[in-house]
Enzyme design. Sequence first.
Site, mmCIF file in Angstrom:
data_model
loop_
_atom_site.group_PDB
_atom_site.id
_atom_site.type_symbol
_atom_site.label_atom_id
_atom_site.label_comp_id
_atom_site.label_asym_id
_atom_site.label_seq_id
_atom_site.Cartn_x
_atom_site.Cartn_y
_atom_site.Cartn_z
ATOM 1 N N ASP A 1 57.074 -0.452 42.738
ATOM 2 C CA ASP A 1 58.020 -0.445 41.632
ATOM 3 C C ASP A 1 58.378 -1.917 41.356
ATOM 4 O O ASP A 1 58.294 -2.762 42.260
ATOM 5 C CB ASP A 1 59.269 0.346 42.067
ATOM 6 C CG ASP A 1 60.434 0.133 41.146
ATOM 7 O OD1 ASP A 1 60.317 0.493 39.965
ATOM 8 O OD2 ASP A 1 61.464 -0.410 41.596
ATOM 9 N N TYR B 1 61.358 -3.374 39.105
ATOM 10 C CA TYR B 1 62.761 -3.803 39.010
ATOM 11 C C TYR B 1 63.590 -3.232 40.168
ATOM 12 O O TYR B 1 63.666 -2.025 40.352
ATOM 13 C CB TYR B 1 63.360 -3.382 37.662
ATOM 14 C CG TYR B 1 62.610 -4.021 36.513
ATOM 15 C CD1 TYR B 1 62.795 -5.370 36.210
ATOM 16 C CD2 TYR B 1 61.680 -3.301 35.775
ATOM 17 C CE1 TYR B 1 62.086 -5.973 35.192
ATOM 18 C CE2 TYR B 1 60.961 -3.893 34.740
ATOM 19 C CZ TYR B 1 61.167 -5.234 34.457
ATOM 20 O OH TYR B 1 60.459 -5.836 33.455
HETATM 21 C C1 LAC Z 1 60.802 0.098 37.344
HETATM 22 C C2 LAC Z 1 62.278 0.234 37.320
HETATM 23 C C3 LAC Z 1 62.862 1.131 36.404
HETATM 24 O O1 LAC Z 1 60.106 1.091 37.084
HETATM 25 O O2 LAC Z 1 62.908 0.002 38.479
HETATM 26 O O3 LAC Z 1 60.340 -1.019 37.564
#
Ligand code: LAC
Length: 212
Positions: free
Chosen positions: A7, A9
């Site tokens: 992931d 963020y």
């Molecule tokens: C992502 C977030 C939303 O998908 O954390 O990077």
Amino acid sequence: MSIFVFDAYGTLFDVHAAIGRFRDKAGPDADRMSDIWRTKQLEYSWTLTMAGRYAPFWTLTERALDFALARVPSVDKALKPQLLQAYFNLDAFPDARAALRTLKGKGHKTGILSNGSPDMLEPLVRHSGLRFDAVLSVDAVKIFKPAPQAYQLAVEKFGVPKERIGFVSSNFWDAAGAKSFGFHVFWINRGGVVGERLGFQPDRVLRSLGEL
Ligand code: LAC
């Protein structure tokens, strides 16, 4: 595990780095405003998904910031363009660089799978200097994580059964969604916070990316 998909963020990149650069100008409610900004950004993505709609994550990031600034009027609204601009070069968490180098050194493949739109992810990854075998945005299927179609993008990209993909997220909702989908999931719990009770537990809980 030979493929690690991250992931973006909150896991690799610190979303609160944006306010961190303007904390003095933003005043005493800076962190509260930033928390609301992040919470609404995510909430808007899930709400649209449940309504059968989609708007790019960048649009939702801007709308969420508008809401947060309205909700916390002590933070100067004139900071909006600078806060948005900071999103293109958020700091990578200190453990990210070394962890990615180690994984690559061991011959593992690495990727990003993010709700972020390509126009956000491209400059972010470029500025960070981090290298990945694939940077995937859910924009390709126009539905946000934790919808299974979003996680499926990584399966298609790497061409292996889903249980052979190690999915890495600090966001519990994402870790739970990835587990529900069928990935082998690592939840990065840097803050030692209480895990959510969503009915899906990650396979491993780590305190930092360095433990991967
Ligand atoms: C992502 C977030 C939303 O998908 O954390 O990077």
